[in-house]
Design an enzyme around this catalytic site. Sequence first.
Site, PDB file in Angstrom:
ATOM      1  N   TYR A 279      -2.136  -0.796  10.849  1.00 11.33           N
ATOM      2  CA  TYR A 279      -2.369  -1.498   9.371  1.00 11.33           C
ATOM      3  C   TYR A 279      -1.128  -1.194   8.667  1.00 11.33           C
ATOM      4  O   TYR A 279      -0.549  -2.059   7.864  1.00 11.33           O
ATOM      5  CB  TYR A 279      -3.602  -0.927   8.898  1.00 11.33           C
TER       6      TYR A 279
ATOM      7  N   SER B 266       0.931  -1.303  -0.063  1.00 10.89           N
ATOM      8  CA  SER B 266      -0.097   0.056  -0.187  1.00 10.89           C
ATOM      9  C   SER B 266       0.810   1.372  -0.103  1.00 10.89           C
ATOM     10  O   SER B 266       2.013   1.296   0.425  1.00 10.89           O
ATOM     11  CB  SER B 266      -1.009   0.062   1.151  1.00 10.89           C
TER      12      SER B 266
ATOM     13  N   LYS C 150       1.917  -3.680   6.521  1.00 17.24           N
ATOM     14  CA  LYS C 150       2.541  -3.456   5.274  1.00 17.24           C
ATOM     15  C   LYS C 150       3.975  -3.218   5.073  1.00 17.24           C
ATOM     16  O   LYS C 150       4.563  -3.978   4.384  1.00 17.24           O
ATOM     17  CB  LYS C 150       1.683  -2.278   4.508  1.00 17.24           C
TER      18      LYS C 150
HETATM   19  N1  UFG Z   1     -12.721  10.980   3.603  1.00 17.71           N
HETATM   20  C1  UFG Z   1     -13.768  11.785   3.944  1.00 17.71           C
HETATM   21  N2  UFG Z   1     -15.156  11.258   4.499  1.00 17.71           N
HETATM   22  C2  UFG Z   1     -15.281  10.096   4.838  1.00 17.71           C
HETATM   23  C3  UFG Z   1     -14.277   9.096   4.209  1.00 17.71           C
HETATM   24  C4  UFG Z   1     -12.974   9.535   3.832  1.00 17.71           C
HETATM   25  O1  UFG Z   1     -13.681  12.955   3.912  1.00 17.71           O
HETATM   26  O2  UFG Z   1     -16.494   9.618   5.238  1.00 17.71           O
HETATM   27  C5  UFG Z   1     -11.732  11.228   3.067  1.00 17.71           C
HETATM   28  C6  UFG Z   1     -10.470  10.820   4.080  1.00 17.71           C
HETATM   29  O3  UFG Z   1     -10.424  11.807   4.956  1.00 17.71           O
HETATM   30  C7  UFG Z   1      -9.318  10.767   2.811  1.00 17.71           C
HETATM   31  C8  UFG Z   1      -9.865  10.585   1.683  1.00 17.71           C
HETATM   32  O4  UFG Z   1     -11.479  10.933   1.751  1.00 17.71           O
HETATM   33  O5  UFG Z   1      -8.957  12.288   2.939  1.00 17.71           O
HETATM   34  C9  UFG Z   1      -9.814   8.930   1.512  1.00 17.71           C
HETATM   35  O6  UFG Z   1      -9.880   8.244   2.415  1.00 17.71           O
HETATM   36  P1  UFG Z   1     -10.317   6.515   2.516  1.00 17.71           P
HETATM   37  O7  UFG Z   1     -10.584   6.370   3.794  1.00 17.71           O
HETATM   38  O8  UFG Z   1     -11.101   6.256   1.407  1.00 17.71           O
HETATM   39  O9  UFG Z   1      -8.729   6.154   2.071  1.00 17.71           O
HETATM   40  P2  UFG Z   1      -7.479   6.380   2.863  1.00 17.71           P
HETATM   41  O10 UFG Z   1      -6.538   7.570   1.873  1.00 17.71           O
HETATM   42  O11 UFG Z   1      -7.658   6.838   4.132  1.00 17.71           O
HETATM   43  O12 UFG Z   1      -6.562   5.088   2.503  1.00 17.71           O
HETATM   44  C10 UFG Z   1      -6.336   4.083   3.796  1.00 17.71           C
HETATM   45  C11 UFG Z   1      -5.073   3.690   3.203  1.00 17.71           C
HETATM   46  C12 UFG Z   1      -4.917   2.663   2.212  1.00 17.71           C
HETATM   47  C13 UFG Z   1      -6.002   1.527   2.443  1.00 17.71           C
HETATM   48  C14 UFG Z   1      -7.208   2.214   2.632  1.00 17.71           C
HETATM   49  C15 UFG Z   1      -8.327   1.205   2.873  1.00 17.71           C
HETATM   50  O13 UFG Z   1      -4.039   4.478   3.173  1.00 17.71           O
HETATM   51  O14 UFG Z   1      -3.604   1.803   2.451  1.00 17.71           O
HETATM   52  O15 UFG Z   1      -7.099   3.139   3.592  1.00 17.71           O
HETATM   53  O16 UFG Z   1      -8.378   1.042   4.050  1.00 17.71           O
HETATM   54  F1  UFG Z   1      -6.079   0.571   1.599  1.00 17.71           F
END
Ligand code: UFG
Length: 333
Positions: free
Chosen positions: A150, A125, A154
């Site tokens: 998590y 990741s 990785k």
């Molecule tokens: N976000 C919101 N509102 C939400 C959910 C997310 O604003 O309800 C924002 C987050 O703050 C972030 C973006 O959307 O800025 C993406 O968030 P995600 O939770 O979809 O994904 P992440 O970037 O946090 O990714 C993380 C890890 C990955 C992993 C992934 C899945 O970095 O390695 O979560 O669990 F694969």
Amino acid sequence: MKNILVTGGLGYIGAHTVVELFNNGYKPIIIDNLSNTNIEVLNRLEQICEHSFSFYNEDVCNTDALTNILKTEAIHGIIHFAAFKAVGESVQAPIKYYKNNIGGMTSLLEAMQNQGINNLVFSSSCTVYGEPDHSPVNELAPIKRANSPYGRTKQMGEDILMDCQGLNTVALRYFNPIGAHASALIGELPIGVPNNLMPFITQTAAGIRPSLTVFGNDYNTKDGTCIRDYIHVVDLAKAHVKALQFIAQNPNNHFEVFNIGTGNGYTVLEIIKAFETVNQIQLPYQIGNRRAGDVEKVWADAQKAETQLGWKAELGLNEMVQSAWQWQLQLKA
Ligand code: UFG
């Protein structure tokens, strides 16, 4: 036809990869303990491919069961997806994450060693970069302390593979997979309240959640919301086929990492806007507090994958948000 064991093969990325393996002449053998998916996914895969697959309802932590499967199925290589992946949960329950993600990997490696199998593709990741100094980030960027247990599983997973001489491994560092198969028969199926942005968006649009909270709009980005490199899950699945081909063509390879992203960064508000425009639907949302542990901005330099794997993302944001919505609509039906 090469037999490829897909651990976690009924999960979100695993299932899409099974389809691409099948499309490219491999024989996927699926193992999944159904801890974060449903057996119905197997039926859907069989519908898409018009083919039945060998499936084992087993836990990768069970080394004896794995060894038996490797023996019975004459496995040529393995794609290892089976792991827990909820960042927030990993902070609350770190031991659960280390036990499953690290224990699962060491169990798999032991079973592979028992059977003399060396070929492995590992789900890593972009989280291994922590908060990178600059984006696009390439594979030479320093591995900083990850923001969650998590993420550390990785990082440790990659370290373990590097330590195991004799393996021929590729670790794919995924950016943010979203979207679903064009058939809308498989997609992301979060159990309970989604943690990730896209399933939260689609469930809000479907009326399952009253509104979406954007986690912070005071970041140092063009509109103040976080930037990620969203990648269509079908493009991501195809990268695994390329990784297997790379392993076959480079028998002396020991360990190689590749970023798997599009090279484009989008803010949360841009994702919301794209979803609304493409699907002609209004999304209720409000701005909330920052989410603990979020990286401000990260997107991929995916040049290495293009040059050395011959892989490049083909699908754009419109296809991602459209297919995600079609999948959600089908779930409701
Ligand atoms: N976000 C919101 N509102 C939400 C959910 C997310 O604003 O309800 C924002 C987050 O703050 C972030 C973006 O959307 O800025 C993406 O968030 P995600 O939770 O979809 O994904 P992440 O970037 O946090 O990714 C993380 C890890 C990955 C992993 C992934 C899945 O970095 O390695 O979560 O669990 F694969």
